[in-house]
Design a protein around this motif. Structure first.
Motif, short mmCIF file in Angstrom:
data_model
loop_
_atom_site.label_atom_id
_atom_site.label_comp_id
_atom_site.label_asym_id
_atom_site.label_seq_id
_atom_site.Cartn_x
_atom_site.Cartn_y
_atom_site.Cartn_z
N LYS A 1 7.15 -4.47 38.35
CA LYS A 1 6.98 -3.63 39.53
C LYS A 1 5.60 -3.86 40.16
O LYS A 1 5.47 -3.95 41.39
N LEU A 2 4.57 -3.97 39.31
CA LEU A 2 3.23 -4.21 39.82
C LEU A 2 3.12 -5.62 40.40
O LEU A 2 2.47 -5.82 41.44
N ILE A 3 3.75 -6.59 39.77
CA ILE A 3 3.75 -7.95 40.32
C ILE A 3 4.40 -7.95 41.70
O ILE A 3 3.89 -8.57 42.65
N PRO B 1 11.73 0.04 50.18
CA PRO B 1 11.56 0.00 48.73
C PRO B 1 11.46 -1.44 48.25
O PRO B 1 11.73 -2.39 49.00
N GLN B 2 11.05 -1.60 47.00
CA GLN B 2 10.97 -2.94 46.44
C GLN B 2 12.37 -3.54 46.25
O GLN B 2 13.36 -2.83 46.13
N LEU B 3 12.40 -4.86 46.21
CA LEU B 3 13.63 -5.57 45.87
C LEU B 3 14.03 -5.25 44.43
O LEU B 3 13.20 -4.84 43.62
N SER B 4 15.26 -5.47 44.13
CA SER B 4 15.66 -5.39 42.72
C SER B 4 14.98 -6.51 41.96
O SER B 4 14.52 -7.51 42.54
N ALA B 5 14.92 -6.38 40.64
CA ALA B 5 14.25 -7.40 39.82
C ALA B 5 14.90 -8.77 40.03
O ALA B 5 14.20 -9.79 40.15
N GLY B 6 16.21 -8.80 40.06
CA GLY B 6 16.90 -10.08 40.24
C GLY B 6 16.61 -10.71 41.59
O GLY B 6 16.38 -11.93 41.69
N GLU B 7 16.64 -9.89 42.64
CA GLU B 7 16.34 -10.41 43.98
C GLU B 7 14.92 -10.95 44.05
O GLU B 7 14.67 -12.03 44.62
N ASN C 1 0.12 2.69 33.06
CA ASN C 1 1.54 2.38 33.27
C ASN C 1 2.22 3.46 34.11
O ASN C 1 2.89 3.18 35.12
N ASP C 2 2.00 4.71 33.72
CA ASP C 2 2.68 5.81 34.41
C ASP C 2 2.10 6.04 35.80
O ASP C 2 2.83 6.31 36.76
N MET C 3 0.78 5.94 35.89
CA MET C 3 0.11 6.18 37.17
C MET C 3 0.52 5.15 38.21
O MET C 3 0.91 5.49 39.33
N ASP D 1 6.27 3.71 43.42
CA ASP D 1 7.52 4.34 43.84
C ASP D 1 7.30 5.33 44.99
O ASP D 1 8.15 5.46 45.88
N ASP D 2 6.17 6.01 44.96
CA ASP D 2 5.91 7.07 45.94
C ASP D 2 5.33 6.55 47.25
O ASP D 2 5.26 7.29 48.23
N ASN D 3 4.90 5.28 47.25
CA ASN D 3 4.22 4.75 48.44
C ASN D 3 4.76 3.37 48.80
O ASN D 3 4.06 2.36 48.66
N PRO D 4 5.99 3.31 49.25
CA PRO D 4 6.56 2.00 49.62
C PRO D 4 5.82 1.37 50.80
O PRO D 4 5.20 2.06 51.61
#
Length: 734
Positions: A218-220, A15-21, A161-163, A169-172
C-alpha cells in the motif's frame, strides 16, 4: 467545499488500484529481478507476486537508499553499542513512546493527541494551518524507526504500520489539481516532503513482522501516486520545487522497478540543477532573504549529495554549491548557536544545527565546520553516512574558523564578530533583495549579540496566517532599520505573491584586527515622487561598541522613524542623557543617539512584538522620529555591557577637507570617551555617489558602469592628515 469534505467522493479523488492491477500495470516486469513477480502474476497468484516483489526490495541489491534492508541489522547493532546512552538517541526513544500512545509532535512545540488510532488528518489544529501540514508531512516518523533500531521493539513498527495505512486509506489522491492551492494533505509541497520523509521508516521497518505485507505494498503504491502527482503539479520555483524534485528523485531511486521511475529520475536530474541556480546566488546565499529557507534548500542539496555518494552517482555541481552554502551558514550562526532570525526564521533546535555542520565537516573534511558541529558523529547522521563514517569523522580535527567577518554581496549579508566563543560580540546586517513571501521588508536591518545574548533583536517570522501580527512581523517597523514617511520599504501584494524586496547595494567593507566596517544602501523609497536613498554605515570597534550611521539622500522634507528592537524584558529611557538601556540579567545594551540639534527630534520607548516558537511576546522598542530636509545623517552608538551601565560620552569633532569645514552630512567625526578609552573616529560620506545605483527609469545600472569608490584627499581630523574615508584612532585613557 474542501478536500476534507470531498476526499472520499469518486468525482474528486481515486482509491488505490488493487494489488494485482498495480503489480501488473505499474511495475516494469521486463526487469530480470522481477521475473518471479511476472511468473506469479501469470499464475493468478497475486499474494505470491506481491511477496516476490517485496523479496526483491528486501534483498537490497539495487542501491535504493542511504542503506538497504539487509544493512539494518548491522546499523541497529552499531546504534545500540555506540549511541544508546546518548541524549539524542534517548530523546528519539522518548518521543517514539509518546507517538505510539498517539501523542504526536507538530511544529513549534505544539502536539496533537489521537488515542487508539483515531487519527484526524484534516482538522484545523490550533490557530494555523501550519500545524496540520506538519502532521501530514510525517517528519516525526524518523523517531519511530530510530527507536526501533535502538530497542528492537516491534511496537514502533506496528505504530508506523497502522498510522500510514490509516493515512493512505483516509486521504486518496486527487484526480486533478483541484486541491493544489489549498492547505490540504495533498498540497503538492506536502506530497513532495512525504516522498523523502517516509523512506527511512519504510526501509528500517521492512524486516519487522509488524510491518504487514499488505501495508508495505500500500505504501509502495502511495509512493507511485505521490510521484505521479508531484511530477504533474510541482511548483515553478522557490524552495518548494527543490523539495518536490528531491522527493521525486528519492522515490525514483527507492523504487526503480516502477515503470515511471526512470522518467522521473531523468526529469528531476534535468530540471533541479536549474532550479538550484535560481534559488542560490553565486556567493552561496539562497534568494529568499531568510536563513531558515537557506537552510531548507541547503538540506535538499546535502541529502542528495550524500545519497549520490552512497549510490555512486556523480553529484556534479551540487557539491560546489553546497560548500558555498555551508560557508554562508557558518557565518549566519550567531554566538548562541542559532541562525540569525532575518526573514521567516525562528528558533531552531541547537543540536540539529550542529548536526548539519557535522555533516558538512564530514563531506568536505573541514575542521572549521566541525568546530560548529559535534565532537563525534551525531546519532542522526548514522542513518545517512553509516558506521564506516564515524571513525573518519573522529580523525578530523576541529579548528576555529579563521575568518571572523564575511560579506556576501549578491545574497546581501554582512557579518562581523569578535571571535567564535559564545560571549563574543557579533553583528549581522541584511542588505540584499529577498524574493518571495519569506523575505521581510528589512533592508539594512541589523542584529547585535554580546554576552551570549541577542541584544538587538529581529521580530521573527510569525505564523503564516495573514493577520495583524503577521503583517507586523514582515513590516519595516518590525526591524532594526528606518521607515521613511510611514511606509514600508517595499509594497507587498498578496501574502505569498509579493514582489521582491527593496533593491540593495553593499558598497564597501573593511575587516581588520581593530575594527570591521560595512557600508550599504537600499532603494525601496526611490519610488517616492521625491526619491529617498537610505544608506547605513556600521563600524564595529573591536570588543567595545558599534557605531551606526544612517544617511539619507533626498531633496525635499521627509519623516524618518528609526527603530531599534530590544529583547523582551525591562528597558529604560533616560531623558537627560538621551540613552535607552535594556535591564536584563547578565548582558545588556545601551543605545545612545547623538543629538541632531533639531526641534522635531523625538525619542520614545514603545512596545513591539517578537515571535519565537509559536508565541508572540511584547518587547521594548526605541523609536526615534525626525523630520529632515535634503541630505541627512542620524548617528547612534550601541554599547553592550553586563550589569553596570558604562559612562559613554560622545562629542562631534571638526573635520576639514583642504581647509573647508565639512558638514555632518558629509562626514561623521566623533570623539567617543568610555571608562578606559578615547577613540577618534571619522567616516567620510562622499566616497561613493549612492544615487548612481539606479538609472532615470529606476533600473539598476550594470556593474561595469557603476562608479568606483574614490578615497578622499586632504582630510584634516583630530590633529592628523588622511587620504581615506574610514579613520579609526583608538587610544587608552591616561
Amino acid at each position: 467545499m474542501s478536500y476534507k469534505d470531498l476526499r472520499h467522493n469518486p468525482a474528486y479523488t481515486m482509491p488505490q488500484l488493487s494489488a494485482g492491477e498495480f503489480l501488473s500495470t505499474m511495475l516494469d516486469l521486463n526487469r530480470p529481478e522481477l521475473a518471479e513477480v511476472a511468473a506469479k502474476l501469470d499464475l493468478g497468484d497475486v499474494p505470491g507476486a506481491r511477496d516476490a516483489y517485496l523479496e526483491v526490495i528486501a534483498a537490497g541489491n539495487n542501491g535504493r537508499y542511504y542503506f538497504e534492508v539487509k544493512d539494518v541489522p548491522g546499523l541497529t547493532a552499531y546504534a545500540v553499542s555506540h549511541y544508546s546512552g546518548e541524549e539524542e538517541a534517548q530523546q528519539d526513544v522518548a518521543e517514539a513512546d509518546r507517538i505510539v500512545e498517539g501523542d504526536i509532535p507538530l511544529f513549534k512545540g505544539k502536539r496533537v493527541v489521537f488515542r487508539h488510532g483515531s487519527y484526524d488528518w484534516n482538522s484545523w489544529l490550533f490557530d494555523s494551518s501550519q500545524y496540520q501540514l506538519h502532521l501530514t508531512r510525517f517528519v516525526y516518523v524518523k523517531r519511530l524507526s530510530r527507536a526501533y533500531a535502538l530497542t528492537g521493539d516491534d511496537k514502533y513498527a506496528k505504530c508506523f504500520n497502522d498510522m500510514i495505512s490509516h493515512f493512505i486509506d483516509d486521504n486518496p489522491m486527487p484526480v486533478d489539481d483541484t486541491f493544489r492551492a489549498e492547505h490540504s494533505t495533498w498540497d503538492p509541497l506536502s506530497a513532495g516532503v512525504r516522498m523523502f520523509m517516509l523512506p527511512e521508516a519504510f526501509i528500517t521497518f521492512f524486516g519487522s513482522p509488524a510491518f504487514e505485507p499488505e501495508v508495505k505494498l500500500k505504501l509502495i503504491q502511495s509512493f507511485q501516486q505521490h510521484g505521479e502527482y508531484v511530477r504533474k503539479y510541482h511548483a515553478s520555483g522557490g524552495n518548494h520545487v527543490c523539495m518536490q524534485l528531491r522527493g521525486l528523485t528519492q522515490t525514483a531511486l527507492l523504487l526503480p522497478e516502477l515503470k515511471d521511475s526512470a522518467a522521473w529520475l531523468e526529469y528531476a536530474g534535468r530540471k533541479l540543477p536549474g532550479y538550484i541556480l535560481e534559488n542560490v546566488y553565486p556567493d552561496g546565499v539562497q534568494f529568499e532573504g531568510s536563513p531558515n529557507y537557506h537552510l531548507i534548500v541547503m538540506r535538499e542539496l546535502y541529502e542528495l549529495v550524500v545519497l549520490y555518494q552512497k549510490l555512486g552517482i556523480d553529484a556534479g555541481e551540487y557539491q560546489e554549491t553546497l560548500e558555498k552554502m555551508y560557508v554562508v551558514t557558518m557565518h549566519l550562526l550567531a554566538p548562541d548557536g542559532q541562525l540569525v532570525k532575518f526573514g521567516d526564521t525562528d528558533v531552531q533546535v541547537l543540536s540539529e544545527l550542529r548536526n548539519v555542520m557535522s555533516l558538512g565537516a564530514y563531506l568536505y573534511q573541514r575542521g572549521d565546520f566541525k568546530a560548529l558541529g559535534h565532537e563525534r558523529l551525531p546519532f542522526s547522521l548514522l542513518w545517512r553516512v553509516g558506521p564506516e563514517a564515524a571513525a573518519e569523522y573522529d580523525k578530523l580535527k576541529a579548528v576555529e574558523p579563521a575568518e571572523t567577518a564575511a560579506c556576501f554581496p549578491a545574497g546581501g549579508y554582512v557579518t562581523s564578530r569578535q571571535g567564535w566563543s559564545r560571549s563574543d560580540m557579533y553583528m549581522a546586517m541584511r542588505a540584499g533583495v529577498g524574493i518571495g513571501g519569506h523575505a521581510h521588508s528589512d533592508a539594512l536591518s541589523l542584529v547585535l549579540y554580546a554576552g551570549g545574548r541577542e541584544l538587538l533583536a529581529d521580530s521573527g517570522m510569525g505564523l503564516f496566517e495573514w493577520n495583524k501580527e503577521r503583517k507586523y512581523t514582515v513590516s519595516t517597523r518590525a526591524h532594526n532599520t528606518v521607515v521613511v514617511d510611514g511606509q514600508d520599504q517595499h509594497v507587498r501584494s498578496f501574502h505569498w505573491n509579493t514582489p521582491p524586496t527593496a533593491s540593495c547595494r553593499i558598497w564597501d567593507t573593511e575587516f581588520n584586527e581593530a575594527y570591521d566596517y560595512a557600508f550599504a544602501s537600499q532603494y525601496g523609497y526611490t519610488r517616492y515622487e521625491d526619491p529617498v536613498v537610505h544608506s547605513r554605515k556600521v563600524l564595529f570597534v573591536k570588543n567595545s561598541y558599534w557605531l551606526i550611521v544612517d544617511l539619507f539622500e533626498a531633496k525635499g522634507q521627509h519623516r524618518y522613524e528609526q527603530y531599534f528592537h530590544l529583547p523582551p524584558g525591562a528597558a529604560a529611557y533616560d531623558s537627560l542623557s538621551g540613552e535607552v538601556v535594556s535591564q536584563l540579567e547578565g548582558a545588556n545594551l545601551l543605545l545612545k543617539p547623538l543629538p541632531s540639534g533639531l526641534a522635531e527630534d523625538q525619542l520614545t520607548l514603545e512596545q513591539g512584538l517578537i515571535f519565537k516558537q509559536g508565541h508572540y511576546s511584547r518587547n521594548p522598542v526605541m523609536k526615534r522620529s525626525l523630520t529632515l530636509t535634503g541630505s541627512a545623517a542620524i548617528v547612534t552608538l550601541a554599547v553592550p555591557f553586563g550589569a553596570a551601565k558604562p559612562q559613554v560620552h560622545a562629542e562631534r569633532l571638526p573635520v576639514r577637507q583642504y581647509g573647508e569645514l565639512l558638514s555632518v552630512q558629509e562626514a561623521t567625526a566623533l570623539r567617543i570617551v568610555m571608562e578606559d578609552r578615547v577613540d577618534d573616529i571619522c567616516l567620510y560620506h562622499k566616497s561613493v555617489d549612492v544615487t548612481s545605483y539606479l538609472d532615470h527609469t529606476g533600473n539598476i545600472i550594470s556593474e561595469a558602469l557603476l562608479p568606483r569608490k574614490t578615497e578622499p584627499e586632504g582630510i584634516a581630523f583630530a590633529g592628523g592628515s588622511y587620504n581615506r574615508d574610514v579613520i579609526v584612532n583608538i587610544g587608552l585613557r591616561e
